[in-house]
Design a protein around this motif. Structure first.
Motif, PDB file in Angstrom:
ATOM      1  N   ASP A  37      35.143 -23.525  23.916  1.00 40.07           N
ATOM      2  CA  ASP A  37      35.185 -24.497  24.289  1.00 40.07           C
ATOM      3  C   ASP A  37      36.677 -24.329  24.574  1.00 40.07           C
ATOM      4  O   ASP A  37      37.384 -24.787  25.446  1.00 40.07           O
ATOM      5  CB  ASP A  37      34.722 -25.701  24.105  1.00 40.07           C
ATOM      6  CG  ASP A  37      33.395 -25.918  24.430  1.00 40.07           C
ATOM      7  OD1 ASP A  37      32.869 -25.384  25.730  1.00 40.07           O
ATOM      8  OD2 ASP A  37      32.571 -26.511  23.873  1.00 40.07           O
ATOM      9  N   ASP A  38      37.454 -24.157  23.108  1.00 40.65           N
ATOM     10  CA  ASP A  38      39.157 -24.014  22.797  1.00 40.65           C
ATOM     11  C   ASP A  38      39.577 -23.166  24.060  1.00 40.65           C
ATOM     12  O   ASP A  38      40.459 -23.014  25.049  1.00 40.65           O
ATOM     13  CB  ASP A  38      38.752 -23.198  21.882  1.00 40.65           C
ATOM     14  CG  ASP A  38      39.641 -25.261  20.266  1.00 40.65           C
ATOM     15  OD1 ASP A  38      38.720 -26.150  21.399  1.00 40.65           O
ATOM     16  OD2 ASP A  38      39.860 -24.970  19.734  1.00 40.65           O
ATOM     17  N   LYS A  39      38.725 -21.820  24.297  1.00 37.25           N
ATOM     18  CA  LYS A  39      39.874 -21.097  25.076  1.00 37.25           C
ATOM     19  C   LYS A  39      39.044 -21.325  26.583  1.00 37.25           C
ATOM     20  O   LYS A  39      40.197 -21.272  27.752  1.00 37.25           O
ATOM     21  CB  LYS A  39      38.698 -19.574  24.985  1.00 37.25           C
ATOM     22  CG  LYS A  39      38.948 -18.632  23.602  1.00 37.25           C
ATOM     23  CD  LYS A  39      40.308 -18.246  24.064  1.00 37.25           C
ATOM     24  CE  LYS A  39      40.846 -17.646  22.859  1.00 37.25           C
ATOM     25  NZ  LYS A  39      39.456 -15.911  22.591  1.00 37.25           N
ATOM     26  N   ILE A  40      37.965 -22.372  26.830  1.00 36.24           N
ATOM     27  CA  ILE A  40      37.748 -22.700  28.266  1.00 36.24           C
ATOM     28  C   ILE A  40      39.370 -23.645  29.091  1.00 36.24           C
ATOM     29  O   ILE A  40      39.604 -23.658  29.702  1.00 36.24           O
ATOM     30  CB  ILE A  40      36.988 -23.183  28.365  1.00 36.24           C
ATOM     31  CG1 ILE A  40      35.392 -21.986  27.957  1.00 36.24           C
ATOM     32  CG2 ILE A  40      36.516 -23.898  29.826  1.00 36.24           C
ATOM     33  CD1 ILE A  40      34.009 -22.475  28.027  1.00 36.24           C
ATOM     34  N   LYS A  41      39.019 -24.159  27.236  1.00 38.01           N
ATOM     35  CA  LYS A  41      40.486 -25.755  27.597  1.00 38.01           C
ATOM     36  C   LYS A  41      41.704 -25.172  28.149  1.00 38.01           C
ATOM     37  O   LYS A  41      42.419 -25.626  29.262  1.00 38.01           O
ATOM     38  CB  LYS A  41      40.178 -27.062  26.570  1.00 38.01           C
ATOM     39  CG  LYS A  41      38.485 -27.147  26.105  1.00 38.01           C
ATOM     40  CD  LYS A  41      39.104 -28.544  25.199  1.00 38.01           C
ATOM     41  CE  LYS A  41      38.051 -29.373  25.045  1.00 38.01           C
ATOM     42  NZ  LYS A  41      38.496 -29.964  24.214  1.00 38.01           N
ATOM     43  N   GLU A  78      49.577 -30.971  28.760  1.00 45.15           N
ATOM     44  CA  GLU A  78      48.616 -31.390  28.452  1.00 45.15           C
ATOM     45  C   GLU A  78      48.484 -31.867  26.765  1.00 45.15           C
ATOM     46  O   GLU A  78      47.629 -31.942  26.025  1.00 45.15           O
ATOM     47  CB  GLU A  78      47.511 -30.220  28.703  1.00 45.15           C
ATOM     48  CG  GLU A  78      47.546 -29.357  29.521  1.00 45.15           C
ATOM     49  CD  GLU A  78      46.739 -30.856  31.072  1.00 45.15           C
ATOM     50  OE1 GLU A  78      46.512 -31.618  31.041  1.00 45.15           O
ATOM     51  OE2 GLU A  78      48.000 -30.545  31.839  1.00 45.15           O
ATOM     52  N   GLY A  79      49.590 -31.607  26.449  1.00 41.44           N
ATOM     53  CA  GLY A  79      49.685 -31.790  24.811  1.00 41.44           C
ATOM     54  C   GLY A  79      48.991 -31.212  23.997  1.00 41.44           C
ATOM     55  O   GLY A  79      48.111 -31.424  22.784  1.00 41.44           O
ATOM     56  N   LEU A  80      48.474 -30.261  23.779  1.00 42.54           N
ATOM     57  CA  LEU A  80      47.730 -29.132  23.234  1.00 42.54           C
ATOM     58  C   LEU A  80      48.128 -28.072  23.044  1.00 42.54           C
ATOM     59  O   LEU A  80      47.810 -27.045  21.916  1.00 42.54           O
ATOM     60  CB  LEU A  80      46.642 -28.455  24.515  1.00 42.54           C
ATOM     61  CG  LEU A  80      45.468 -29.389  25.537  1.00 42.54           C
ATOM     62  CD1 LEU A  80      44.969 -28.756  25.906  1.00 42.54           C
ATOM     63  CD2 LEU A  80      44.937 -30.102  23.715  1.00 42.54           C
ATOM     64  N   ASP A 104      37.918 -35.307  23.660  1.00 40.20           N
ATOM     65  CA  ASP A 104      39.387 -36.296  24.392  1.00 40.20           C
ATOM     66  C   ASP A 104      38.578 -36.634  25.548  1.00 40.20           C
ATOM     67  O   ASP A 104      38.662 -35.810  26.945  1.00 40.20           O
ATOM     68  CB  ASP A 104      40.611 -35.894  24.547  1.00 40.20           C
ATOM     69  CG  ASP A 104      41.198 -37.217  25.090  1.00 40.20           C
ATOM     70  OD1 ASP A 104      40.589 -37.937  25.856  1.00 40.20           O
ATOM     71  OD2 ASP A 104      42.948 -37.401  24.972  1.00 40.20           O
ATOM     72  N   GLU A 105      37.819 -37.074  25.816  1.00 42.69           N
ATOM     73  CA  GLU A 105      36.894 -37.294  26.890  1.00 42.69           C
ATOM     74  C   GLU A 105      37.598 -37.970  28.244  1.00 42.69           C
ATOM     75  O   GLU A 105      37.737 -36.957  29.037  1.00 42.69           O
ATOM     76  CB  GLU A 105      35.293 -38.404  26.629  1.00 42.69           C
ATOM     77  CG  GLU A 105      35.033 -38.979  27.829  1.00 42.69           C
ATOM     78  CD  GLU A 105      33.861 -40.030  27.140  1.00 42.69           C
ATOM     79  OE1 GLU A 105      33.114 -40.186  28.395  1.00 42.69           O
ATOM     80  OE2 GLU A 105      33.970 -40.230  26.716  1.00 42.69           O
ATOM     81  N   ALA A 155      35.097 -31.012  32.547  1.00 41.03           N
ATOM     82  CA  ALA A 155      34.299 -31.185  32.106  1.00 41.03           C
ATOM     83  C   ALA A 155      33.579 -29.952  32.399  1.00 41.03           C
ATOM     84  O   ALA A 155      32.191 -29.669  32.917  1.00 41.03           O
ATOM     85  CB  ALA A 155      33.582 -32.527  32.068  1.00 41.03           C
ATOM     86  N   HIS A 156      33.673 -30.424  34.397  1.00 41.09           N
ATOM     87  CA  HIS A 156      32.643 -29.026  35.261  1.00 41.09           C
ATOM     88  C   HIS A 156      32.893 -27.866  35.175  1.00 41.09           C
ATOM     89  O   HIS A 156      32.330 -27.409  35.304  1.00 41.09           O
ATOM     90  CB  HIS A 156      33.055 -30.369  37.014  1.00 41.09           C
ATOM     91  CG  HIS A 156      32.468 -31.733  36.911  1.00 41.09           C
ATOM     92  ND1 HIS A 156      33.209 -32.591  36.509  1.00 41.09           N
ATOM     93  CD2 HIS A 156      31.083 -31.866  37.022  1.00 41.09           C
ATOM     94  CE1 HIS A 156      32.448 -33.660  37.164  1.00 41.09           C
ATOM     95  NE2 HIS A 156      31.601 -32.976  37.291  1.00 41.09           N
TER      96      HIS A 156
END
Length: 422
Positions: A75-79, A136-138, A151-152, A245-246
């Protein structure tokens, strides 16, 4: 993990020496010389651009290194990948002096930046990714190699382009197969189900073989594990599925699909990522409606179906789901639900699931009554308007004039047809 040969090409941008990476097998992009786009190039540059995406500074030659692509999908890589895609949506915010915005449209750089294990810290892909993550603050979590905190609000924010109804309709036509019904060229066969003689969904299910009926019954039972939300795509607004999310669903779907088709390999992984980015951006530019699937326990988006209705046909345009949804019959439920609503709609005669990426998928559709038809426009009537919910789209400048012209054209066509028949 497998190594890909990349060119590291010295590039001077805003006073910083960075390195751009390019896949040797990629198609050429315009040559960049010290941060300035140039439509011309010397013979050495031309030689490079024939075999690579060449970012070239004339004072230094390219270095070839092997960049290791890590095919572990998290999920982190996808983000991180989505942070890059958001910059492609933004396109520099219209700032003509933003020399970096251009590169965010390069899918190969995105994949190298996010999944390359050994890119130099001063390489252009790395710097571009860091700039995207900073927006994005990441960035701090990325630099500290910490897991990104969920973070929803960030994950579900719609970031797609604001596109009007007419432009969305135009963007939808290619995927719908308009080239064939407009007489331009033949497309692939479409899988069609005629529903005009059905009174309810059971009329479709009963003739199917027992195993298929049981699958649909199981899909109905699985529905207790997810919620379905209908989200119209509104002209003049970002698409309701233009969120991380999508995007996560599209990436997992494509990686899983291509891995099954071609085996688990780096080539399949890279192609799946490129396909996912392209398809995600494409679907968020089109018209229609989204059927969004969410897990009951976590409320996470686990899949979505993108549907478009035009004339007397409803088209299952796209479907994407994550790995969890793939094991819980979500695709079968989406087809069941689409057929049910088509039968209940007084203007719909045909459900079109479109062409298939493989013979196996065509066969699967056929087992549920969807026949692959070569001359599908003769069966699926796409003439007429796109169908929308009431007040789905904002009025656009010139709508009334366009409607009047369309009616005049239709009347003239009807007159011409009568003359020919007389």
């Amino acid at each position: 993990m497998t190594s890909f040969a990349l060119l590291l090409l010295p590039l001077l941008l805003q006073g910083q020496h960075l390195f751009a990476a390019a896949f040797l097998s990629s198609s050429p992009l315009p040559i960049i010389n010290n941060g300035i786009r140039s439509p011309t190039c010397n013979s050495q540059q031309q030689l490079l651009s024939k075999s690579s995406t060449a970012l070239f500074a004339v004072d230094e030659g390219p270095q070839e290194i092997a960049v290791t692509i890590n095919t572990t999908l998290t999920d982190d890589k996808i983000k991180n990948l989505f942070a890059w895609v958001k910059c492609a949506f933004d396109d520099g915010g219209g700032d003509k002096d933003d020399v970096y915005a251009y590169y965010y449209n390069n899918i190969e750089l995105a994949i190298a930046a996010v999944f390359g294990d050994n890119l130099p810290s001063d390489s252009l892909p790395t710097k571009l990714l860091e700039m995207a993550l900073k927006k994005e603050g990441l960035l701090e979590q990325y630099q500290q190699k910490e897991a990104i905190v969920e973070d929803e609000e960030w994950e579900e924010a719609c970031v797609g382009d604001v596109i009007g109804r007419r432009d969305r309709e135009q963007a939808s036509l290619g995927a719908m197969g308009a080239a064939q019904w407009s007489g331009q060229w033949m497309t692939r066969p479409h899988s069609l189900l005629l529903v005009q003689n059905y009174t309810n969904v059971d009329d479709w299910i009963k003739p199917l073989k027992r195993k298929r009926r049981e699958t649909l019954k199981r899909a109905g039972r699985e529905a207790q594990n997810f919620t379905i939300i209908t989200k119209p795509i509104r002209g003049g607004h970002p698409a309701p599925h233009s969120s991380y999310a999508h995007f996560r669903c599209v990436v997992q779907h494509e990686v899983r699909l291509l891995s099954k088709m071609y085996g688990a390999s780096t080539n399949a992984f890279v192609n799946a990522l490129a396909e996912a980015i392209s398809r995600y951006i494409g679907t968020t530019r089109m018209a229609g409606v989204i059927q969004e699937y969410r897990d009951v326990s976590t409320n996470k988006v686990i899949g979505f179906a993108h549907e478009v209705s035009k004339g007397r046909t409803t088209r299952g345009q796209w479907f994407y789901c994550d790995d969890y949804a793939a094991k819980h019959y979500v695709w079968f439920h989406s087809v069941l639900d689409l057929v049910r609503r088509a039968i209940e709609h007084d203007r719909i005669d045909v459900v079109d699931l479109g062409p298939s990426g493989s013979d196996a998928f065509t066969d699967l559709k056929a087992q549920y009554g969807f026949e692959a038809v070569v001359d599908w426009p003769a069966v699926a009537d796409y003439s007429g308007d796109f169908l929308y919910e009431e007040d789905q789209n904002e009025d656009e400048l010139g709508d009334d004039m366009i409607r009047m012209i369309e009616k005049l054209v239709e009347r003239q066509a009807a007159r011409d047809k009568r003359r020919k028949s007389d």
